[in-house]
Design a protein around this motif. Structure first.
Motif, PDB file in Angstrom:
ATOM      1  N   GLN A 217       0.814  -1.219   0.000  1.00  0.00           N
ATOM      2  CA  GLN A 217       0.000   0.000   0.000  1.00  0.00           C
ATOM      3  C   GLN A 217       0.845   1.265   0.000  1.00  0.00           C
ATOM      4  O   GLN A 217       0.348   2.355   0.281  1.00  0.00           O
ATOM      5  CB  GLN A 217      -0.930  -0.028   1.206  1.00  0.00           C
ATOM      6  CG  GLN A 217      -1.851  -1.255   1.208  1.00  0.00           C
ATOM      7  CD  GLN A 217      -2.789  -1.279   2.386  1.00  0.00           C
ATOM      8  OE1 GLN A 217      -3.715  -0.475   2.463  1.00  0.00           O
ATOM      9  NE2 GLN A 217      -2.553  -2.192   3.313  1.00  0.00           N
ATOM     10  N   THR A 218       2.119   1.117  -0.320  1.00  0.00           N
ATOM     11  CA  THR A 218       3.009   2.273  -0.398  1.00  0.00           C
ATOM     12  C   THR A 218       3.215   2.650  -1.870  1.00  0.00           C
ATOM     13  O   THR A 218       2.565   2.105  -2.761  1.00  0.00           O
ATOM     14  CB  THR A 218       4.367   1.958   0.252  1.00  0.00           C
ATOM     15  OG1 THR A 218       5.089   1.030  -0.568  1.00  0.00           O
ATOM     16  CG2 THR A 218       4.181   1.368   1.639  1.00  0.00           C
ATOM     17  N   THR A 219       4.146   3.549  -2.109  1.00  0.00           N
ATOM     18  CA  THR A 219       4.420   3.980  -3.486  1.00  0.00           C
ATOM     19  C   THR A 219       5.710   3.396  -4.040  1.00  0.00           C
ATOM     20  O   THR A 219       6.105   3.720  -5.169  1.00  0.00           O
ATOM     21  CB  THR A 219       4.509   5.517  -3.556  1.00  0.00           C
ATOM     22  OG1 THR A 219       5.548   5.969  -2.678  1.00  0.00           O
ATOM     23  CG2 THR A 219       3.188   6.146  -3.148  1.00  0.00           C
ATOM     24  N   ALA A 220       6.378   2.524  -3.267  1.00  0.00           N
ATOM     25  CA  ALA A 220       7.655   1.942  -3.701  1.00  0.00           C
ATOM     26  C   ALA A 220       7.553   0.426  -3.764  1.00  0.00           C
ATOM     27  O   ALA A 220       6.910  -0.205  -2.916  1.00  0.00           O
ATOM     28  CB  ALA A 220       8.778   2.348  -2.744  1.00  0.00           C
ATOM     29  N   THR A 221       8.186  -0.176  -4.743  1.00  0.00           N
ATOM     30  CA  THR A 221       8.202  -1.633  -4.878  1.00  0.00           C
ATOM     31  C   THR A 221       8.963  -2.254  -3.713  1.00  0.00           C
ATOM     32  O   THR A 221      10.005  -1.756  -3.294  1.00  0.00           O
ATOM     33  CB  THR A 221       8.865  -2.034  -6.208  1.00  0.00           C
ATOM     34  OG1 THR A 221       8.109  -1.476  -7.292  1.00  0.00           O
ATOM     35  CG2 THR A 221       8.915  -3.550  -6.357  1.00  0.00           C
ATOM     36  N   LYS A 222       8.436  -3.349  -3.187  1.00  0.00           N
ATOM     37  CA  LYS A 222       9.126  -4.116  -2.139  1.00  0.00           C
ATOM     38  C   LYS A 222       9.849  -5.289  -2.797  1.00  0.00           C
ATOM     39  O   LYS A 222       9.226  -6.138  -3.420  1.00  0.00           O
ATOM     40  CB  LYS A 222       8.141  -4.640  -1.094  1.00  0.00           C
ATOM     41  CG  LYS A 222       8.828  -5.423   0.040  1.00  0.00           C
ATOM     42  CD  LYS A 222       7.840  -5.771   1.145  1.00  0.00           C
ATOM     43  CE  LYS A 222       6.905  -6.888   0.760  1.00  0.00           C
ATOM     44  NZ  LYS A 222       7.607  -8.186   0.574  1.00  0.00           N
ATOM     45  N   PHE A 223      11.158  -5.311  -2.656  1.00  0.00           N
ATOM     46  CA  PHE A 223      11.975  -6.359  -3.269  1.00  0.00           C
ATOM     47  C   PHE A 223      12.497  -7.321  -2.200  1.00  0.00           C
ATOM     48  O   PHE A 223      12.933  -6.891  -1.127  1.00  0.00           O
ATOM     49  CB  PHE A 223      13.182  -5.756  -3.991  1.00  0.00           C
ATOM     50  CG  PHE A 223      12.850  -4.974  -5.232  1.00  0.00           C
ATOM     51  CD1 PHE A 223      12.672  -5.616  -6.447  1.00  0.00           C
ATOM     52  CD2 PHE A 223      12.742  -3.586  -5.187  1.00  0.00           C
ATOM     53  CE1 PHE A 223      12.382  -4.884  -7.603  1.00  0.00           C
ATOM     54  CE2 PHE A 223      12.460  -2.857  -6.329  1.00  0.00           C
ATOM     55  CZ  PHE A 223      12.279  -3.513  -7.539  1.00  0.00           C
ATOM     56  N   ALA A 224      12.475  -8.606  -2.510  1.00  0.00           N
ATOM     57  CA  ALA A 224      13.069  -9.619  -1.635  1.00  0.00           C
ATOM     58  C   ALA A 224      13.638 -10.733  -2.502  1.00  0.00           C
ATOM     59  O   ALA A 224      13.091 -11.050  -3.568  1.00  0.00           O
ATOM     60  CB  ALA A 224      12.033 -10.179  -0.665  1.00  0.00           C
ATOM     61  N   LEU A 225      14.719 -11.331  -2.060  1.00  0.00           N
ATOM     62  CA  LEU A 225      15.369 -12.425  -2.777  1.00  0.00           C
ATOM     63  C   LEU A 225      15.160 -13.705  -1.975  1.00  0.00           C
ATOM     64  O   LEU A 225      15.489 -13.758  -0.784  1.00  0.00           O
ATOM     65  CB  LEU A 225      16.857 -12.125  -2.939  1.00  0.00           C
ATOM     66  CG  LEU A 225      17.730 -13.162  -3.643  1.00  0.00           C
ATOM     67  CD1 LEU A 225      17.246 -13.421  -5.066  1.00  0.00           C
ATOM     68  CD2 LEU A 225      19.188 -12.702  -3.651  1.00  0.00           C
ATOM     69  N   VAL A 226      14.612 -14.740  -2.625  1.00  0.00           N
ATOM     70  CA  VAL A 226      14.193 -15.940  -1.889  1.00  0.00           C
ATOM     71  C   VAL A 226      14.738 -17.207  -2.544  1.00  0.00           C
ATOM     72  O   VAL A 226      14.552 -17.422  -3.746  1.00  0.00           O
ATOM     73  CB  VAL A 226      12.655 -16.044  -1.818  1.00  0.00           C
ATOM     74  CG1 VAL A 226      12.252 -17.094  -0.777  1.00  0.00           C
ATOM     75  CG2 VAL A 226      12.024 -14.701  -1.500  1.00  0.00           C
TER      76      VAL A 226
END
Length: 250
Positions: A217-226
């Motif tokens: 719900q923010t304006t920035a992409t959430k990145f994660a490496l899995v």
């Protein structure tokens, strides 16, 4: 090295947070790779519309249908990503949990999660083992937060200890997600807790742990490496999706 208390915490709770395992420079470098490959539409990519989750876009042709959910086959995308998958920061604790000879699966996870604003989809309560095929549902996933993860941008939610529970099929829907309106599940769902992470933190979690995530719900992409790892004596079942790609020793 994990302490005996940390190993006990993982065994009891089904997850463990390791703080500041990756440098900010590594995280920012992987984000730059992801942004470049998203811009270039470098396949394979899973799109939000592909999930068919409740609230997901109807198709890739819909408005926002080109919203990526994750960049697949991350290990092969860049040497820096492959080096992280085999790094001591992951290898040392994973070998403690899984034993010598552990391997990384290229068939499951092996991705950069790219939870984007506006069109991202919430993920219901599930176990990853619902669609994996190994001798035992006892794998460990390593989730690296490339940016801070909060409730606002859709951090993971977990149900501590749920990796040890026997769940009846009647408690799940057709896709093996927990039915959130079923009275029988309310006590389980009441135990849920968020797992906020800072950039560089690693979340280790059991493949049988129930987890979920909200929308960004923010304006920035959430990145994660899995990435996901298995014990040497827990191979994928032949002729299944889990055996579709070579595995990587750690």
């Amino acid at each position: 090295m994990l302490s005996s208390a940390q190993r006990q915490e993982f065994d009891t709770q089904g997850f463990l947070v390791l703080r500041q395992q990756a440098a900010a420079s590594l995280c920012e470098g992987i984000i730059a790779i992801a942004e470049q490959q998203l811009a270039g539409d470098v396949q394979p990519i899973e799109y939000e519309a592909d999930t068919r989750y409740p609230g997901a876009l109807a198709s890739r042709d819909a408005e926002g249908g080109g919203t990526a959910r994750r960049l697949l086959q991350a290990y092969a995308r860049d040497q820096r990503i492959a080096q992280w998958a085999n790094s001591q920061a992951l290898g040392v604790p994973l070998l403690q949990l899984l034993g010598q000879g552990a391997l990384m699966s290229q068939a499951h996870h092996n991705c950069i999660m790219t939870k984007q604003p506006q069109y991202s989809t919430a993920t219901g309560w599930h176990r990853d083992s619902r669609y994996w095929n190994f001798q035992r549902a006892e794998l460990v996933s390593a989730w690296l937060a490339l940016r801070n993860e909060t409730l606002d941008n859709g951090c993971l939610l977990v149900i501590p200890g749920s990796h040890k529970l026997e769940i009846d099929a009647s408690q799940l829907d057709a896709k093996q997600f927990l039915l959130t309106d079923l009275p029988q599940n309310q006590g389980l769902l009441a135990r849920a807790q968020p797992v906020p992470l800072q950039q560089g933190d690693v979340l280790l979690f059991h493949s049988n742990l129930f987890h979920a995530a909200g929308k960004n719900q923010t304006t920035a992409t959430k990145f994660a490496l899995v990435f996901t790892y298995r014990a040497a004596d827990n191979p994928p079942l032949p002729a299944t999706r889990s055996a579709a790609f070579p595995e990587i020793a750690i």
